[in-house]
Design a protein around this motif. Structure first.
Motif, PDB file in Angstrom:
ATOM      1  N   LYS A 254       0.843  -1.192   0.000  1.00 44.24           N
ATOM      2  CA  LYS A 254       0.000   0.000   0.000  1.00 44.24           C
ATOM      3  C   LYS A 254       0.887   1.254   0.000  1.00 44.24           C
ATOM      4  O   LYS A 254       1.923   1.307   0.669  1.00 44.24           O
ATOM      5  CB  LYS A 254      -0.915   0.028   1.226  1.00 44.24           C
ATOM      6  CG  LYS A 254      -1.859  -1.164   1.331  1.00 44.24           C
ATOM      7  CD  LYS A 254      -2.840  -1.206   0.164  1.00 44.24           C
ATOM      8  CE  LYS A 254      -3.829  -2.358   0.324  1.00 44.24           C
ATOM      9  NZ  LYS A 254      -4.756  -2.455  -0.845  1.00 44.24           N
ATOM     10  N   LEU A 255       0.453   2.262  -0.755  1.00 46.49           N
ATOM     11  CA  LEU A 255       1.202   3.517  -0.806  1.00 46.49           C
ATOM     12  C   LEU A 255       0.458   4.567   0.019  1.00 46.49           C
ATOM     13  O   LEU A 255      -0.675   4.927  -0.282  1.00 46.49           O
ATOM     14  CB  LEU A 255       1.334   4.001  -2.252  1.00 46.49           C
ATOM     15  CG  LEU A 255       2.009   5.377  -2.450  1.00 46.49           C
ATOM     16  CD1 LEU A 255       3.395   5.397  -1.815  1.00 46.49           C
ATOM     17  CD2 LEU A 255       2.078   5.734  -3.933  1.00 46.49           C
ATOM     18  N   ILE A 256       1.109   5.045   1.069  1.00 47.72           N
ATOM     19  CA  ILE A 256       0.525   6.020   1.988  1.00 47.72           C
ATOM     20  C   ILE A 256       1.301   7.325   1.879  1.00 47.72           C
ATOM     21  O   ILE A 256       2.536   7.325   1.945  1.00 47.72           O
ATOM     22  CB  ILE A 256       0.578   5.529   3.450  1.00 47.72           C
ATOM     23  CG1 ILE A 256       0.072   4.074   3.560  1.00 47.72           C
ATOM     24  CG2 ILE A 256      -0.203   6.469   4.350  1.00 47.72           C
ATOM     25  CD1 ILE A 256      -1.358   3.878   3.137  1.00 47.72           C
ATOM     26  N   ASP A 326      -2.907   5.145  -1.910  1.00 46.64           N
ATOM     27  CA  ASP A 326      -4.087   4.479  -1.347  1.00 46.64           C
ATOM     28  C   ASP A 326      -4.722   5.285  -0.220  1.00 46.64           C
ATOM     29  O   ASP A 326      -5.896   5.083   0.093  1.00 46.64           O
ATOM     30  CB  ASP A 326      -3.699   3.090  -0.825  1.00 46.64           C
ATOM     31  CG  ASP A 326      -3.214   2.185  -1.944  1.00 46.64           C
ATOM     32  OD1 ASP A 326      -4.052   1.762  -2.758  1.00 46.64           O
ATOM     33  OD2 ASP A 326      -1.995   1.931  -2.011  1.00 46.64           O
ATOM     34  N   ALA A 327      -3.954   6.171   0.415  1.00 45.11           N
ATOM     35  CA  ALA A 327      -4.493   6.982   1.512  1.00 45.11           C
ATOM     36  C   ALA A 327      -3.574   8.169   1.762  1.00 45.11           C
ATOM     37  O   ALA A 327      -2.371   8.131   1.441  1.00 45.11           O
ATOM     38  CB  ALA A 327      -4.643   6.156   2.782  1.00 45.11           C
ATOM     39  N   VAL A 389      -8.054  11.055  -3.120  1.00 46.27           N
ATOM     40  CA  VAL A 389      -7.885   9.745  -2.474  1.00 46.27           C
ATOM     41  C   VAL A 389      -8.433   9.848  -1.053  1.00 46.27           C
ATOM     42  O   VAL A 389      -8.599  10.942  -0.515  1.00 46.27           O
ATOM     43  CB  VAL A 389      -6.399   9.299  -2.454  1.00 46.27           C
ATOM     44  CG1 VAL A 389      -5.789   9.355  -3.844  1.00 46.27           C
ATOM     45  CG2 VAL A 389      -5.590  10.145  -1.484  1.00 46.27           C
ATOM     46  N   PRO A 390      -8.733   8.724  -0.392  1.00 47.13           N
ATOM     47  CA  PRO A 390      -9.195   8.779   1.000  1.00 47.13           C
ATOM     48  C   PRO A 390      -8.198   9.577   1.850  1.00 47.13           C
ATOM     49  O   PRO A 390      -6.999   9.279   1.850  1.00 47.13           O
ATOM     50  CB  PRO A 390      -9.259   7.309   1.406  1.00 47.13           C
ATOM     51  CG  PRO A 390      -9.519   6.586   0.122  1.00 47.13           C
ATOM     52  CD  PRO A 390      -8.731   7.339  -0.914  1.00 47.13           C
ATOM     53  N   ALA A 391      -8.710  10.581   2.572  1.00 45.72           N
ATOM     54  CA  ALA A 391      -7.813  11.512   3.263  1.00 45.72           C
ATOM     55  C   ALA A 391      -8.403  11.941   4.597  1.00 45.72           C
ATOM     56  O   ALA A 391      -9.612  12.126   4.724  1.00 45.72           O
ATOM     57  CB  ALA A 391      -7.563  12.740   2.379  1.00 45.72           C
ATOM     58  N   LEU A 427      -6.057  -1.297   9.880  1.00 48.81           N
ATOM     59  CA  LEU A 427      -7.459  -1.640  10.085  1.00 48.81           C
ATOM     60  C   LEU A 427      -8.300  -1.242   8.876  1.00 48.81           C
ATOM     61  O   LEU A 427      -9.202  -1.966   8.451  1.00 48.81           O
ATOM     62  CB  LEU A 427      -7.976  -0.929  11.341  1.00 48.81           C
ATOM     63  CG  LEU A 427      -9.450  -1.135  11.726  1.00 48.81           C
ATOM     64  CD1 LEU A 427      -9.719  -2.607  12.007  1.00 48.81           C
ATOM     65  CD2 LEU A 427      -9.795  -0.276  12.933  1.00 48.81           C
ATOM     66  N   TYR A 428      -7.994  -0.085   8.298  1.00 47.90           N
ATOM     67  CA  TYR A 428      -8.740   0.400   7.128  1.00 47.90           C
ATOM     68  C   TYR A 428      -8.641  -0.586   5.968  1.00 47.90           C
ATOM     69  O   TYR A 428      -9.617  -0.804   5.245  1.00 47.90           O
ATOM     70  CB  TYR A 428      -8.185   1.755   6.725  1.00 47.90           C
ATOM     71  CG  TYR A 428      -8.788   2.325   5.460  1.00 47.90           C
ATOM     72  CD1 TYR A 428     -10.133   2.706   5.425  1.00 47.90           C
ATOM     73  CD2 TYR A 428      -8.027   2.482   4.315  1.00 47.90           C
ATOM     74  CE1 TYR A 428     -10.696   3.225   4.270  1.00 47.90           C
ATOM     75  CE2 TYR A 428      -8.562   3.010   3.158  1.00 47.90           C
ATOM     76  CZ  TYR A 428      -9.898   3.383   3.132  1.00 47.90           C
ATOM     77  OH  TYR A 428     -10.460   3.890   1.977  1.00 47.90           O
TER      78      TYR A 428
END
Length: 431
Positions: A254-256, A326-327, A389-391, A427-428
């Protein structure tokens, strides 16, 4: 955050239990928005005539502070000051303070200074509005329209970024900023200033020069308020995720994107008891989060990696989408006019895009970081509002609260807070 984070980057919001969101950013310029908007409003104008009778002494609260020839972020550097240096403040212009001591004389970003008595170093100096050399561009750029603003009515902010203060005048503390087309309710008017409240509950004082009333303001205010109420209600009624699901999630690949708020000449808020500087805490916490995420297989990009950097709010918001992340997580620490306000807060903008991530990160924060958890809140911040993106934007404690600041000063808290954020991200991705 609020408290407004507010931005100077950021128009940030925060809330103590049972209290409305209030203007935050007592010593820093923010954003409620988040974040960094004030910089665009600061022009390299010549200073006014200082009245020495109103000068005062202040102390520097950052490792290295550039002294500039004029007020403005892009003016020539003529010297530097270090943490603990004491200076005399003789003038102010748009949040910049004119200072002098035995080693340096010039203009510095005012949010790095505190008075000798510990209060914010905002100006009490009167400057001449007709001082020779005052930039005509600065004067002409101030929008008019104050005459259309009425107490009890709605108004729109007419400038790209407007300073919000703790009272009706330039001698009051810098709380944050509001952005163009923000709809506000005018609660009171006094001497060319309006006490305003935003659709999401933040408040403070703005010069009426930067407000315009009328039908458009009423329509926009209704739309923005409806959205704020709808989203906050949805958050409050939604069930919280259980931390028992954390281990079922995977961060592998995942890329954060992590965004340590503020930076450069925008330090954010400064602690009222121990003088902690928010931009330094934001980065320290973000680096701990990065280490936890990488150890669990995630890839991490950061909007800044040292305290000399200050990316624009637009650049912060655009980085995650440009990388296909991803976030996105923006990390901040809070401040409130009420010193009793305390605790963490998870802010989101979009119910459909961001709420799931906000719930997931908020759940581990309940597990015990040593600071009270205030749950979720709607936050109208550019870095999450204009992010595809989800933020989320996190407020990890109040630097205006003595107990919170004492806890935050510990590396143990930094690590436990970072682990909770990493747990929330894991968790997400369990769903």
């Amino acid at each position: 955050m609020n408290q407004l984070k507010r931005s100077a980057d950021e128009q940030k919001g925060s809330r103590a239990a049972g209290e409305p969101i209030r203007a935050f950013r007592r010593q820093g310029l923010a954003s409620l928005t988040l974040a960094a908007g004030i910089g665009a409003a600061v022009l390299a104008a010549a200073p006014g005539e200082a009245h020495a009778d109103n000068s005062y002494t202040a102390k520097v609260y950052t490792d290295s502070l550039k002294v500039r020839s004029q007020a403005g972020p892009d003016t020539p550097v003529v010297g530097s000051l270090r943490s603990g240096d004491v200076v005399t403040v003789t003038d102010e212009l748009l949040g910049w303070l004119k200072v002098e001591n035995a080693s340096a004389s010039g203009w510095v970003a005012g949010y790095y200074l505190k008075r000798q008595d510990g209060s914010a170093a905002s100006a009490v100096v009167t400057t001449s509005s007709s001082a020779p050399g005052r930039s005509s561009k600065t004067a002409s750029s101030a929008p008019s329209g104050g005459g259309a603003v009425s107490t009890g009515g709605n108004a729109l902010v007419t400038a790209n970024s407007v300073i919000i203060r703790g009272g009706p005048g330039r001698n009051h503390e810098l709380l944050g900023s509001a952005n163009r087309n923000d709809a506000v309710t005018v609660l009171d008017k006094q001497d060319g200033w309006a006490r305003i409240q935003t659709s999401y509950g933040a408040y403070g004082w703005i010069s009426t020069k930067y407000l315009q009333g009328g039908g458009q303001a009423t329509v926009k205010a209704a739309v923005q308020q409806q959205k704020a109420v709808h989203v906050s209600t949805a958050a409050a009624q939604s069930p919280k995720a259980s931390t028992s699901s954390i281990q079922s999630g995977s961060l592998q690949g995942k890329l954060i994107v992590l965004d340590p708020g503020h930076g450069g000449n925008d330090p954010g808020t400064i602690g009222t008891t121990y003088g902690l500087v928010e931009q330094e805490l934001n980065l320290k916490t973000a680096l701990y989060v990065r280490d936890y995420l990488v150890s669990r297989g995630a890839r991490v990009e950061m909007t800044r990696t040292d305290n000399g950097q200050r990316p624009s709010l637009a650049a912060r918001a655009q980085l995650a989408p440009s990388l296909g992340a991803d976030a996105f997580v923006s990390i901040h620490y809070n401040s409130a006019l009420n010193g009793s306000a305390n605790g963490t807060l998870v802010c989101f903008y979009s119910e459909s895009k961001d709420l799931g991530l906000a719930r997931a990160i908020e759940a581990p924060l309940k597990g015990g970081t040593g600071i009270r958890n205030n749950g979720l809140a709607f936050g109208n911040f550019k870095v999450i509002r204009e992010n595809s993106v989800p933020a989320v934007l996190l407020e990890m404690g109040f630097l205006s609260n003595a107990a919170d600041e004492a806890t935050i000063s510990s590396s143990d808290y930094q690590r436990s807070a970072a682990k909770a954020i990493a747990d929330g991200l894991q968790l997400y991705f369990s769903n």
